[in-house]
Design an enzyme around this catalytic site. Structure first.
Site, short mmCIF file in Angstrom:
data_model
loop_
_atom_site.label_atom_id
_atom_site.label_comp_id
_atom_site.label_asym_id
_atom_site.label_seq_id
_atom_site.Cartn_x
_atom_site.Cartn_y
_atom_site.Cartn_z
N GLU A 34 -2.97 -24.03 2.03
CA GLU A 34 -1.75 -24.02 1.24
C GLU A 34 -0.76 -25.08 1.71
O GLU A 34 -0.08 -25.72 0.90
CB GLU A 34 -1.10 -22.63 1.26
CG GLU A 34 -1.92 -21.54 0.57
CD GLU A 34 -2.22 -21.86 -0.87
OE1 GLU A 34 -1.53 -22.70 -1.48
OE2 GLU A 34 -3.17 -21.25 -1.41
N TYR A 117 6.65 -20.05 -1.93
CA TYR A 117 5.31 -20.23 -2.50
C TYR A 117 4.22 -19.88 -1.50
O TYR A 117 3.34 -19.06 -1.76
CB TYR A 117 5.10 -21.66 -3.01
CG TYR A 117 3.64 -21.90 -3.25
CD1 TYR A 117 3.02 -21.37 -4.37
CD2 TYR A 117 2.84 -22.51 -2.28
CE1 TYR A 117 1.65 -21.48 -4.55
CE2 TYR A 117 1.48 -22.62 -2.45
CZ TYR A 117 0.89 -22.11 -3.59
OH TYR A 117 -0.45 -22.19 -3.76
N ASP A 135 4.46 -22.08 -8.48
CA ASP A 135 4.32 -23.49 -8.14
C ASP A 135 4.43 -24.30 -9.42
O ASP A 135 4.73 -23.77 -10.49
CB ASP A 135 2.99 -23.74 -7.43
CG ASP A 135 1.83 -23.74 -8.41
OD1 ASP A 135 1.91 -23.03 -9.43
OD2 ASP A 135 0.86 -24.46 -8.17
#
Length: 349
Positions: A34, A117, A135
């Site tokens: 991520e 996020y 996102d």
DNA sequence: AATGCGGGGAT
DNA sequence: ATCCCAGCATT
């Protein structure tokens, strides 16, 4: 459950991408992927993910590494604060959390480089907790499905999308749902020329019905680009080269480069050689200019860099200069900006 | 709320 | 050229 989730999940099961971080529930690997993918396309980040997991298979090995090694592995990916925060967060996981990732977004959010996020992504994908990610893909897909006119890059807009995204979440399989929604945005509901003709949600897409697909999402942000003129001194002395580590709040923090003279506009070599910082570096030595390389304009999101490299040879270095010198062969051990990497490949072997 | 931070791909 | 990308931190 809403109408949207099952359709997305069905589409994802048939058309989703097979990506390595989707084959694990290891929070370390999911977190790592991520962070790499923040503001970065899957195609660009994939190789970095594979090299990082190869070199650092777990959070302990990452925490034990030096920042320079991590930056070197990150070289070329951009947004280098991500790499520095990655290192700091790994050390916090080991030191503050006993080597185990927390599951709740609030705790994850306390790690450097982990925002809303990434916290929701790790909580949902690694721990199965019901948090919707938000996102660029999600903004776009939801703005179109519900024909949202409010700009996404404002506080008011953000609140609307947080609410909307969370209300649509499949709380039974939040991780899979989140990935499905993002893949849907990346593959079908793309920024330009979305494939509405093969979209399983076309029947309930309000923007498609209204003919506003190309206008969604609405953004108000405008970017202005600053121009900068960099003059690098590539100083060679008996097989050694001068390198400096970039410090301060500026681009490329933590990366290495040649000694740099910056000017407010175009400048010629005599003007640089007259500067005090130039003379401090080379004043007394018998230096000579053996070449000038004007680099192609280097475009960043908010800056245009006009860079010139002056190749200088000198038989001796001042004490101040010698402190910056590394063996020519060791230059490859230091993370450098793409701009300098191109120079080294192109003009220096 | 605004701003800065990289580099590459698509159009 | 312009926009965007599995955003975050700082002011």
């Amino acid at each position: 459950m809403n109408r949207i989730a099952p359709i997305l999940l069905d589409w994802y099961a048939r058309s989703g991408r097979d990506l390595p971080w989707r084959r694990t529930r290891d929070p370390y690997r999911i977190w790592l992927s991520e962070v790499i993918l923040q503001q970065t396309r899957v195609g660009q980040g994939l190789g970095y993910y594979l090299r990082f997991t190869e070199r650092f298979p777990d959070v302990c090995s990452l925490a034990a590494a030096s920042e320079d090694e991590i930056l070197k592995l990150w070289q070329g990916l951009g947004y280098y604060s991500r790499a520095r925060n990655l290192h700091a967060a790994a050390r916090e996981i080991v030191g503050r959390f006993g080597g185990e990732f927390p599951a709740e977004p609030d705790a994850l959010r306390s790690l450097p480089g982990v925002g809303d996020y990434t916290a929701a992504a790790v909580a949902s994908m690694a721990f199965g907790l019901p948090y919707a990610v938000l996102d660029g893909n999600v903004f776009r897909v939801l703005a179109r499905l519900f024909d949202v006119e409010v700009p996404v890059d404002t506080g008011a807009g953000r609140r609307i999308f947080v609410e909307l995204a969370q209300s649509l979440l499949d709380t039974e399989r939040p991780g899979t749902y989140n990935q499905a929604l993002m893949d849907f945005g990346a593959l079908l509901c793309t920024p330009a020329q979305p494939r509405c003709g093969e979209c399983p949600l076309a029947g309930c897409c309000l923007a498609l019905a209204a003919g506003t697909v190309a206008l969604r999402p609405v953004k108000q942000g405008r970017t202005k680009v600053r121009e900068r003129w960099f003059h690098y001194l590539h100083i060679s002395c008996e097989g050694r080269t001068l390198l400096c580590r970039r410090e301060g709040r500026d681009i490329w923090q933590g990366l290495y480069e040649f000694p740099l003279l910056e000017t407010e506009g175009p400048a010629d070599f005599p003007a640089l050689a007259a500067r005090s910082d130039f003379r401090e570096l080379l004043g007394d030595a018998e230096w000579r200019l053996v070449g000038t390389v004007v680099m192609p304009r280097h475009q960043l999101s908010h800056q245009t860099i006009h860079a010139t490299v002056y190749r200088i040879e000198t038989p001796s270095l001042s004490a101040a200069a010698a402190a910056l010198a590394v063996d020519t062969a060791a230059v490859g051990d230091y993370a450098v900006p793409r701009l300098l990497e191109r120079y080294l490949l192109e003009y220096d072997g």
